[in-house]
Write an enzyme that holds these catalytic residues in place. Structure first.
Site, PDB file in Angstrom:
ATOM      1  N   ASP A 124       4.617   4.890   4.655  1.00 43.53           N
ATOM      2  CA  ASP A 124       3.696   5.402   3.639  1.00 43.53           C
ATOM      3  C   ASP A 124       2.295   4.839   3.854  1.00 43.53           C
ATOM      4  O   ASP A 124       1.293   5.541   3.708  1.00 43.53           O
ATOM      5  CB  ASP A 124       4.179   5.032   2.241  1.00 43.53           C
ATOM      6  CG  ASP A 124       5.558   5.591   1.929  1.00 43.53           C
ATOM      7  OD1 ASP A 124       5.908   6.642   2.490  1.00 43.53           O
ATOM      8  OD2 ASP A 124       6.273   4.977   1.125  1.00 43.53           O
ATOM      9  N   ASN A 161      -2.233   2.380  12.404  1.00 41.50           N
ATOM     10  CA  ASN A 161      -1.271   1.480  13.049  1.00 41.50           C
ATOM     11  C   ASN A 161      -1.545   0.026  12.650  1.00 41.50           C
ATOM     12  O   ASN A 161      -0.617  -0.736  12.353  1.00 41.50           O
ATOM     13  CB  ASN A 161      -1.368   1.647  14.562  1.00 41.50           C
ATOM     14  CG  ASN A 161      -0.231   0.991  15.312  1.00 41.50           C
ATOM     15  OD1 ASN A 161       0.926   1.089  14.928  1.00 41.50           O
ATOM     16  ND2 ASN A 161      -0.556   0.308  16.402  1.00 41.50           N
TER      17      ASN A 161
END
Length: 312
Positions: free
Chosen positions: A256, A280
């Protein structure tokens, strides 16, 4: 700059810490239990807002204590909750166990999330520069309705297919960017089965090959592979991002966080490759904390990491 518009779920997470996850039929002792705001939609909204994007939440909660707590939490995070409807039913709930390695098992009870509607978009006035985030904790028909409305105004759409479930090909084909993990990819591309049993290098190599060969139901697809990193096909180019080696406390909400951070980056005008890189890094911060919504990183924390001023 555009806005991040999240149409999705809001749950109260009932989270227990255990030394290890129980086997079928087994009882294990837990060490702590906590009530924490969550739900894939709400988590993504918090992640996007903390990373600097104007964020709107379209969803539903119940007229109960959990619902009030979720509204208060999102409001305190400066997420626009004018599209978060209240119904006379139970708020969505997720019951989860997290082990000493940060891995988890989760059971979700939809509650008011089953009543989410795309009608809130009519009052919002969706714009072409908006980024719309969707997940599978709301009905498929709602996702399809949202995609139709988003395409009509030229808004960009991201569908996170978690939790995995069958979806009409025409729905997947209408998404601008599909976000999946290794299990969800295997449900869409049978050749990807068993990725979780391979080494990180093998998993990345396999997914790179599949994406280069055109596998997947959409042109643009992002595959998150946990400790193996991220592999994506965007505008015909396959890119790979290594995962940061960090101490993992809880993986709940990591996907999420990635999705919300990606949406925020795109809404703020970043190129897709840069937005993926930021997402990331943001996810690597989230897994170092307990919980989902409250664990999402801030813009200052991400900036410190980008500037090399942060530790793990």
């Amino acid at each position: 700059m555009g806005r991040v518009v999240v149409v999705g779920s809001a749950n109260m997470d009932v989270t227990t810490r255990v030394d290890r996850l129980p086997r079928p039929g087994e009882t294990v002792a837990g060490s702590t239990v906590a009530l924490l705001p969550g739900g894939k939609g709400a988590n993504q909204a918090v992640a996007a807002r903390r990373l600097g994007a104007d964020t709107i939440m379209i969803g539903a909660v119940g007229a109960d204590g959990f619902g009030a707590a979720l509204r208060d939490f999102l409001h305190a995070e400066a997420v626009d909750v004018s599209g978060l409807a209240v119904f006379d039913m139970a708020t969505g709930t997720a019951v989860m166990m997290v082990d000493s390695e940060g891995e988890n098992v989760i059971v979700v009870v939809a509650g008011a999330n089953a009543a989410v509607s795309a009608d809130g978009l009519d009052r919002l006035g969706l714009r072409a520069d908006d980024v719309v985030l969707l997940q599978n904790e709301i009905p498929t028909r709602v996702n399809a309705d949202v995609l139709t409305r988003a395409r009509a105004v030229g808004a960009r759409t991201i569908l996170n297919t978690a939790p995995s479930r069958p979806a009409p090909p025409e729905l997947l084909g209408a998404v601008d960017l599909l976000l999946v993990n290794e299990h969800e990819l295997a449900d869409l591309v049978p050749a990807a089965a068993g990725l979780c049993t391979r080494t990180s290098a093998e998993a990345i190599s396999t997914v790179r090959g599949l994406l280069a060969d055109g596998a997947g139901p959409t042109e643009n697809i992002v595959v998150t592979l946990g400790a193996a990193g991220v592999c994506a096909r965007v505008d015909g180019t396959v890119v790979t991002l290594a995962a940061r080696d960090v101490p993992v406390v809880d993986t709940t909400g990591a996907g999420d966080c990635f999705c919300g951070a990606l949406g925020a980056g795109l809404a703020l005008g970043l190129p897709t490759a840069t937005a993926l890189f930021h997402a990331n890094l943001a996810a690597s911060l989230a897994v170092q904390r307990f919980g989902a919504g409250p664990a999402m990183p801030t813009r200052a924390e991400l900036d410190d990491l980008l500037a090399g001023r942060a530790g793990p």
